[in-house]
Design a protein around this motif. Structure first.
Motif, PDB file in Angstrom:
ATOM      1  N   GLU A 123      32.965 113.428 -12.058  1.00 32.27           N
ATOM      2  CA  GLU A 123      33.700 112.791 -13.158  1.00 32.27           C
ATOM      3  C   GLU A 123      35.126 112.410 -12.774  1.00 32.27           C
ATOM      4  O   GLU A 123      35.618 111.346 -13.142  1.00 32.27           O
ATOM      5  N   ARG A 124      35.795 113.228 -11.996  1.00 32.83           N
ATOM      6  CA  ARG A 124      37.211 112.988 -11.696  1.00 32.83           C
ATOM      7  C   ARG A 124      37.452 111.705 -10.889  1.00 32.83           C
ATOM      8  O   ARG A 124      38.567 111.199 -10.867  1.00 32.83           O
ATOM      9  N   ILE A 125      36.415 111.169 -10.237  1.00 36.61           N
ATOM     10  CA  ILE A 125      36.645 109.955  -9.451  1.00 36.61           C
ATOM     11  C   ILE A 125      36.131 108.688 -10.141  1.00 36.61           C
ATOM     12  O   ILE A 125      36.244 107.599  -9.585  1.00 36.61           O
ATOM     13  N   ILE A 126      35.603 108.827 -11.343  1.00 33.05           N
ATOM     14  CA  ILE A 126      35.203 107.640 -12.105  1.00 33.05           C
ATOM     15  C   ILE A 126      36.486 106.950 -12.576  1.00 33.05           C
ATOM     16  O   ILE A 126      37.304 107.571 -13.261  1.00 33.05           O
ATOM     17  N   PRO A 127      36.699 105.699 -12.226  1.00 32.76           N
ATOM     18  CA  PRO A 127      37.956 105.009 -12.566  1.00 32.76           C
ATOM     19  C   PRO A 127      37.980 104.528 -14.024  1.00 32.76           C
ATOM     20  O   PRO A 127      37.912 103.337 -14.325  1.00 32.76           O
ATOM     21  N   ARG A 128      38.099 105.475 -14.936  1.00 37.84           N
ATOM     22  CA  ARG A 128      38.021 105.169 -16.369  1.00 37.84           C
ATOM     23  C   ARG A 128      39.075 104.156 -16.805  1.00 37.84           C
ATOM     24  O   ARG A 128      38.787 103.294 -17.634  1.00 37.84           O
ATOM     25  N   ASP A 129      40.283 104.270 -16.282  1.00 37.79           N
ATOM     26  CA  ASP A 129      41.329 103.315 -16.672  1.00 37.79           C
ATOM     27  C   ASP A 129      40.947 101.889 -16.282  1.00 37.79           C
ATOM     28  O   ASP A 129      41.236 100.940 -17.014  1.00 37.79           O
ATOM     29  N   THR A 130      40.310 101.732 -15.148  1.00 42.64           N
ATOM     30  CA  THR A 130      39.867 100.403 -14.714  1.00 42.64           C
ATOM     31  C   THR A 130      38.803  99.868 -15.664  1.00 42.64           C
ATOM     32  O   THR A 130      38.835  98.699 -16.045  1.00 42.64           O
ATOM     33  N   PHE A 131      37.883 100.733 -16.073  1.00 36.18           N
ATOM     34  CA  PHE A 131      36.867 100.307 -17.033  1.00 36.18           C
ATOM     35  C   PHE A 131      37.516  99.917 -18.360  1.00 36.18           C
ATOM     36  O   PHE A 131      37.115  98.936 -18.985  1.00 36.18           O
ATOM     37  N   ARG A 132      38.513 100.673 -18.781  1.00 36.14           N
ATOM     38  CA  ARG A 132      39.184 100.371 -20.046  1.00 36.14           C
ATOM     39  C   ARG A 132      39.969  99.056 -19.989  1.00 36.14           C
ATOM     40  O   ARG A 132      40.073  98.348 -20.982  1.00 36.14           O
ATOM     41  N   SER A 133      40.515  98.744 -18.837  1.00 32.34           N
ATOM     42  CA  SER A 133      41.419  97.595 -18.747  1.00 32.34           C
ATOM     43  C   SER A 133      40.730  96.272 -18.392  1.00 32.34           C
ATOM     44  O   SER A 133      41.334  95.222 -18.527  1.00 32.34           O
ATOM     45  N   ASN A 134      39.491  96.318 -17.950  1.00 33.61           N
ATOM     46  CA  ASN A 134      38.800  95.087 -17.570  1.00 33.61           C
ATOM     47  C   ASN A 134      37.643  94.855 -18.544  1.00 33.61           C
ATOM     48  O   ASN A 134      36.674  95.610 -18.550  1.00 33.61           O
ATOM     49  N   PRO A 135      37.707  93.802 -19.352  1.00 31.64           N
ATOM     50  CA  PRO A 135      36.664  93.572 -20.365  1.00 31.64           C
ATOM     51  C   PRO A 135      35.293  93.236 -19.789  1.00 31.64           C
ATOM     52  O   PRO A 135      34.295  93.259 -20.510  1.00 31.64           O
ATOM     53  N   TYR A 136      35.192  92.953 -18.512  1.00 34.75           N
ATOM     54  CA  TYR A 136      33.906  92.655 -17.888  1.00 34.75           C
ATOM     55  C   TYR A 136      33.150  93.917 -17.478  1.00 34.75           C
ATOM     56  O   TYR A 136      31.965  93.854 -17.174  1.00 34.75           O
ATOM     57  N   LEU A 137      33.833  95.041 -17.462  1.00 35.50           N
ATOM     58  CA  LEU A 137      33.239  96.296 -16.996  1.00 35.50           C
ATOM     59  C   LEU A 137      32.706  97.117 -18.152  1.00 35.50           C
ATOM     60  O   LEU A 137      33.392  97.308 -19.156  1.00 35.50           O
ATOM     61  N   ILE A 138      31.497  97.632 -17.980  1.00 35.97           N
ATOM     62  CA  ILE A 138      30.871  98.494 -18.982  1.00 35.97           C
ATOM     63  C   ILE A 138      30.496  99.796 -18.285  1.00 35.97           C
ATOM     64  O   ILE A 138      29.737  99.790 -17.310  1.00 35.97           O
ATOM     65  N   LEU A 139      31.014 100.907 -18.779  1.00 36.53           N
ATOM     66  CA  LEU A 139      30.680 102.218 -18.231  1.00 36.53           C
ATOM     67  C   LEU A 139      29.727 102.917 -19.185  1.00 36.53           C
ATOM     68  O   LEU A 139      30.087 103.204 -20.323  1.00 36.53           O
TER      69      LEU A 139
END
Length: 175
Positions: A123-139
Motif C-alpha cells: 500500500e505505501r508505494i501506491i501513488p495515491r496523490d497521482t491518482f487523485r490529481s490525474n482525471p484519466y487515472l482510476i484506482l
C-alpha cells in the motif's frame, strides 16, 4: 501523453516503484520468502534460460558464475535485466523504468487494480496523490487479493470481470 496510440489501458498489481517493490518482496515474511520471491525468481530464471542465446548475443558480457548463484530478484536485475537493456545496474534500471514517474502524463483512461495486501506492491508505494490529481487515472483498490490472487473459488478469479467491463465501456463509448 497526447501522442499515445492506445485508447485505454489497464494494469493489475502494478509495482509502480520497482526499487520499493524489490525491497518489499525481500521482506522476510513467510509468504515472500517461501511463495512469492521463489516463484518469481524461478520464472525469471526460466525465461533467462529459454532466451539465453538471444540475450547473450548482444555486445554485453554476462557473468555465468554470478548468474548461477542468483538468490534474489534484485540480483537478477543487476546481473541480467539491467545489463541486457543497457542500464548501469538495478538501481539505474529501477529509477528509469518505474512507471509512477510517468503516470502524471497519462492522457487516456487508465484502470489500475491494486490490493492492499499485495506483498509485491504494498500500500505505501501506491501513488495515491497521482491518482487523485490525474482525471484519466482510476484506482480500484481492494482490501484483499495479494499479488494477482483475486480468487472467488479455488479455480477462478474475479478480476477479469471488471477488466472486461472497463474495456467494454471504453470501446463502446470512445469514437
Amino acid at each position: 501523453g497526447d501522442a499515445c496510440p492506445l485508447r485505454a489501458a489497464i494494469s493489475v498489481c502494478n509495482p509502480y516503484d520497482l526499487s520499493a517493490s524489490s525491497d518489499a518482496i525481500d521482506m522476510p515474511t513467510f509468504r515472500n520468502k517461501h511463495v512469492y520471491a521463489p516463484a518469481m525468481l524461478m520464472g525469471l530464471m526460466q525465461l533467462y534460460r529459454r532466451h539465453k542465446k538471444v540475450i547473450e548475443s548482444g555486445p554485453v558480457e554476462f557473468d555465468a558464475v554470478a548468474i548461477s548463484k542468483i538468490k534474489r530478484i534484485r540480483e537478477f536485475d543487476d546481473l541480467i535485466t539491467s545489463r541486457a537493456f543497457g542500464y548501469e545496474d538495478s538501481a539505474d534500471y529501477y529509477g528509469k523504468c518505474s512507471c509512477a514517474q510517468f503516470m502524471p502524463n497519462i492522457r487516456i483512461p487508465f484502470l489500475a487494480l491494486s490490493s492492499l495486501d499485495d506483498p509485491v506492491c504494498p500500500e505505501r508505494i501506491i501513488p495515491r496523490d497521482t491518482f487523485r490529481s490525474n482525471p484519466y487515472l482510476i484506482l480500484a483498490l481492494t482490501q484483499y487479493g495479494g499479488h494477482l490472487g483475486y480468487h472467488e473459488s479455488m479455480t477462478s478469479s474475479w478480476y477479469p470481470r471488471p477488466i472486461t467491463e472497463f474495456c467494454a465501456a471504453m470501446f463502446n463509448r470512445l469514437p
